[in-house]
Design an enzyme around this catalytic site. Structure first.
Site, PDB file in Angstrom:
ATOM      1  N   GLU A  42      48.451   7.215  45.376  1.00  0.00           N
ATOM      2  CA  GLU A  42      46.874   7.977  45.669  1.00  0.00           C
ATOM      3  C   GLU A  42      46.056   6.652  45.574  1.00  0.00           C
ATOM      4  O   GLU A  42      46.393   5.475  44.963  1.00  0.00           O
ATOM      5  CB  GLU A  42      46.520   8.783  44.664  1.00  0.00           C
ATOM      6  CG  GLU A  42      46.815   8.132  43.089  1.00  0.00           C
ATOM      7  CD  GLU A  42      45.810   8.901  42.277  1.00  0.00           C
ATOM      8  OE1 GLU A  42      44.588   9.279  42.542  1.00  0.00           O
ATOM      9  OE2 GLU A  42      46.314   9.141  41.240  1.00  0.00           O
ATOM     10  N   LYS A 103      35.453  10.622  46.482  1.00  0.00           N
ATOM     11  CA  LYS A 103      36.687  10.959  45.885  1.00  0.00           C
ATOM     12  C   LYS A 103      36.824  12.404  46.710  1.00  0.00           C
ATOM     13  O   LYS A 103      36.293  13.446  46.520  1.00  0.00           O
ATOM     14  CB  LYS A 103      36.519  11.467  44.350  1.00  0.00           C
ATOM     15  CG  LYS A 103      37.778  12.188  43.702  1.00  0.00           C
ATOM     16  CD  LYS A 103      37.438  12.135  42.247  1.00  0.00           C
ATOM     17  CE  LYS A 103      38.455  13.141  41.631  1.00  0.00           C
ATOM     18  NZ  LYS A 103      38.059  13.592  40.090  1.00  0.00           N
ATOM     19  N   VAL A 123      45.623  13.058  43.428  1.00  0.00           N
ATOM     20  CA  VAL A 123      46.924  13.584  43.402  1.00  0.00           C
ATOM     21  C   VAL A 123      46.973  14.605  44.224  1.00  0.00           C
ATOM     22  O   VAL A 123      48.051  14.662  45.045  1.00  0.00           O
ATOM     23  CB  VAL A 123      47.462  13.893  41.916  1.00  0.00           C
ATOM     24  CG1 VAL A 123      48.547  14.728  41.994  1.00  0.00           C
ATOM     25  CG2 VAL A 123      47.345  12.815  40.918  1.00  0.00           C
ATOM     26  N   ASP A 155      37.057  24.570  34.638  1.00  0.00           N
ATOM     27  CA  ASP A 155      37.725  23.323  35.126  1.00  0.00           C
ATOM     28  C   ASP A 155      39.081  23.247  34.994  1.00  0.00           C
ATOM     29  O   ASP A 155      39.514  22.666  34.147  1.00  0.00           O
ATOM     30  CB  ASP A 155      36.884  22.015  34.429  1.00  0.00           C
ATOM     31  CG  ASP A 155      37.153  20.829  35.094  1.00  0.00           C
ATOM     32  OD1 ASP A 155      37.870  20.772  36.195  1.00  0.00           O
ATOM     33  OD2 ASP A 155      36.196  19.779  34.701  1.00  0.00           O
ATOM     34  N   SER A 157      42.210  21.221  37.254  1.00  0.00           N
ATOM     35  CA  SER A 157      42.220  20.265  38.649  1.00  0.00           C
ATOM     36  C   SER A 157      42.984  20.868  39.666  1.00  0.00           C
ATOM     37  O   SER A 157      44.008  21.796  39.484  1.00  0.00           O
ATOM     38  CB  SER A 157      42.944  19.072  37.853  1.00  0.00           C
ATOM     39  OG  SER A 157      43.331  18.382  39.279  1.00  0.00           O
ATOM     40  N   ALA A 158      42.524  20.831  41.013  1.00  0.00           N
ATOM     41  CA  ALA A 158      43.294  21.270  42.131  1.00  0.00           C
ATOM     42  C   ALA A 158      44.837  20.597  42.268  1.00  0.00           C
ATOM     43  O   ALA A 158      45.522  20.915  42.938  1.00  0.00           O
ATOM     44  CB  ALA A 158      42.483  21.003  43.233  1.00  0.00           C
ATOM     45  N   ASP A 159      44.940  19.525  41.397  1.00  0.00           N
ATOM     46  CA  ASP A 159      46.065  18.917  41.300  1.00  0.00           C
ATOM     47  C   ASP A 159      47.497  20.107  41.091  1.00  0.00           C
ATOM     48  O   ASP A 159      48.535  19.954  41.670  1.00  0.00           O
ATOM     49  CB  ASP A 159      46.585  17.595  40.449  1.00  0.00           C
ATOM     50  CG  ASP A 159      45.549  16.893  40.511  1.00  0.00           C
ATOM     51  OD1 ASP A 159      44.959  16.542  41.749  1.00  0.00           O
ATOM     52  OD2 ASP A 159      45.621  15.786  39.741  1.00  0.00           O
ATOM     53  N   LYS A 176      46.699  13.399  31.758  1.00  0.00           N
ATOM     54  CA  LYS A 176      45.790  12.748  30.804  1.00  0.00           C
ATOM     55  C   LYS A 176      45.430  13.401  29.334  1.00  0.00           C
ATOM     56  O   LYS A 176      45.167  14.572  29.390  1.00  0.00           O
ATOM     57  CB  LYS A 176      44.390  12.408  31.471  1.00  0.00           C
ATOM     58  CG  LYS A 176      44.641  11.391  32.588  1.00  0.00           C
ATOM     59  CD  LYS A 176      43.501  10.824  33.649  1.00  0.00           C
ATOM     60  CE  LYS A 176      43.334  12.280  34.216  1.00  0.00           C
ATOM     61  NZ  LYS A 176      44.055  12.127  35.867  1.00  0.00           N
TER      62      LYS A 176
HETATM   63  N1  PSU Z   1      45.505   9.347  37.001  1.00  0.00           N
HETATM   64  C1  PSU Z   1      45.059   7.997  36.493  1.00  0.00           C
HETATM   65  N2  PSU Z   1      43.907   7.802  37.025  1.00  0.00           N
HETATM   66  C2  PSU Z   1      42.930   8.528  37.938  1.00  0.00           C
HETATM   67  C3  PSU Z   1      43.562  10.136  38.148  1.00  0.00           C
HETATM   68  C4  PSU Z   1      44.924  10.125  37.757  1.00  0.00           C
HETATM   69  O1  PSU Z   1      45.691   7.396  35.926  1.00  0.00           O
HETATM   70  O2  PSU Z   1      41.778   8.122  38.408  1.00  0.00           O
HETATM   71  C5  PSU Z   1      42.743  10.841  39.164  1.00  0.00           C
HETATM   72  C6  PSU Z   1      43.905  11.403  40.189  1.00  0.00           C
HETATM   73  O3  PSU Z   1      43.495  11.092  41.399  1.00  0.00           O
HETATM   74  C7  PSU Z   1      43.755  12.907  39.806  1.00  0.00           C
HETATM   75  C8  PSU Z   1      42.370  12.965  39.558  1.00  0.00           C
HETATM   76  O4  PSU Z   1      44.246  13.493  40.976  1.00  0.00           O
HETATM   77  O5  PSU Z   1      42.090  11.824  38.516  1.00  0.00           O
HETATM   78  C9  PSU Z   1      42.202  14.435  38.735  1.00  0.00           C
HETATM   79  O6  PSU Z   1      40.862  14.765  39.066  1.00  0.00           O
HETATM   80  P1  PSU Z   1      40.104  15.898  38.844  1.00  0.00           P
HETATM   81  O7  PSU Z   1      40.362  16.163  37.167  1.00  0.00           O
HETATM   82  O8  PSU Z   1      38.857  15.832  38.963  1.00  0.00           O
HETATM   83  O9  PSU Z   1      41.048  17.079  39.550  1.00  0.00           O
HETATM   84 MN    MN Z   2      37.775  19.195  37.661  1.00  0.00          MN
END
Ligand code: PSU
Ligand code: MN
EC number: 4.2.1.70
Length: 326
Positions: A42, A103, A123, A155, A157-159, A176
């Site tokens: 990514e 992003k 992701v 909230d 994540s779309a992941d 995380k």
């Molecule tokens: N893992 C990391 N650093 C990052 C991310 C993941 O070590 O920056 C990023 C990835 O791109 C993941 C995104 O898809 O954070 C998730 O963002 P959100 O919570 O807004 O879906």
């Molecule tokens: Mn989010």
């Protein structure tokens, strides 16, 4: 990206999709055509997850880690409205330094392509585009997941949604630790995404080696992980992806006391700043990096590199598998 051919790659999905209109670097295109191991990477982690200056060096190291395992790295991004699978040096420079790089999650990719914009893929969008390009293994740092307080903020994540619908094996260090870990594990179960611990029975917590929760399955080699993906595809039970979770070694994790303080303070700062939506994760990571005296960054880089190496090994194993296991 001058010189890179526009290649039409067909996926194996039936009915066939239209060719993916993407700029694929010759190295990646050749590896895909020859059925060799390819690892998707990514670009959001580069553009929005690591500090400027560090990110370019790390980008190179991540790709080198994939290569060291005998696989070909395919970093994905959208540049001037064009999907790129594999980035050359100029493209990587741009992703790592241009303040205009957005992003892009899955919902944003079509918009960015239509409007000619430039952005890094998360992701979710990387896995979706990797699958479209025929790449089966993907390496990242930590997955997005269910955020703490999601019952109020919604909230999530779309992941997770993409993992639930895309047959890509994602190597990560768990989710995380700023997230609701049990909530994320429950969601992965509901979405039928298997979670494999790599040489561990515990679900890693990104900066921490152990999130405090167990994994449902354990594998002890890249070959076993690849065999899981292979079996799922043979059985056609692979409408979802696979999570392969590799922990940092215990002596390389962030000190848990420092970690807990960073999470508490980071979430409080976020609330005070009124940060919401897609800015939540990048801002939290930035606060961690600022306030840990480099510790979170060190751990983040180490785990990403270890994941890239392991993903390379899995991709090579998977590329060599055909037919029913004997
Ligand atoms: N893992 C990391 N650093 C990052 C991310 C993941 O070590 O920056 C990023 C990835 O791109 C993941 C995104 O898809 O954070 C998730 O963002 P959100 O919570 O807004 O879906
Ligand atoms: Mn989010």
């Amino acid at each position: 990206m001058s010189g890179a051919p526009t290649l039409a790659l067909m996926t194996t999905t039936a009915p066939p999709l239209l060719p993916l209109p993407a700029r694929v670097t010759p190295e990646v295109a050749e590896a895909l055509v020859e059925g060799r191991g390819v690892v998707a990477l990514e670009s959001t982690i580069l553009a929005h997850g690591l500090p400027r200056g560090e990110n370019r060096r790390v980008a190179h190291e991540i790709e080198a880690a994939v290569r060291a395992s005998g696989a070909v790295p395919a970093t994905i991004a959208v540049l001037d409205g064009q999907v790129h699978v594999g980035l050359d040096d100029d493209a990587l420079d741009r992703v790592c330094s241009d303040d205009e790089v957005l992003k892009l999650s899955v919902r944003d990719v079509g918009v960015a392509v239509a409007l000619g914009r430039t952005g890094a893929t998360t992701v979710a969008s990387t896995a979706a585009l990797a699958h479209r390009a025929g790449v089966r293994v993907f390496a990242t740092g930590g997955l997005g997941g269910v955020h703490r307080g999601a019952a109020q903020t919604f909230d999530v994540s779309a992941d997770l949604g993409v993992l639930a619908s895309t047959p890509v094996l994602t190597v990560c260090a768990g989710v995380k630790s700023i997230l609701d870990v049990p909530g994320t594990l429950e969601t992965l179960e509901t979405m039928s995404v298997p979670v494999l611990g790599y040489r561990t029975d515990r679900f890693p917590g990104f900066y921490l080696s152990d999130s405090g929760y167990a994994v449902p399955w354990r594998v002890d080699s890249a070959r076993e992980a690849a065999a899981v993906a292979h079996a799922r595809s043979l059985l056609a039970t692979d409408s979802a992806g696979v999570v392969l979770a590799q922990p940092l070694p215990l002596d390389r994790q962030v000190d848990p006391a420092l970690h807990d303080r960073l999470v508490t303070e980071g979430l409080a700062t976020l609330e005070a700043e009124g940060v919401t939506g897609k800015d939540v994760t990048p801002r939290l990571l930035e606060l961690f990096h600022e306030r840990s005296g480099g510790e979170s960054l060190r751990a983040n880089v180490e785990l990403v590199l270890a994941n890239a190496r392991l993903a390379g090994e899995v991709a090579v194993e998977l590329a060599g598998m055909s037919g029913w296991p004997s």
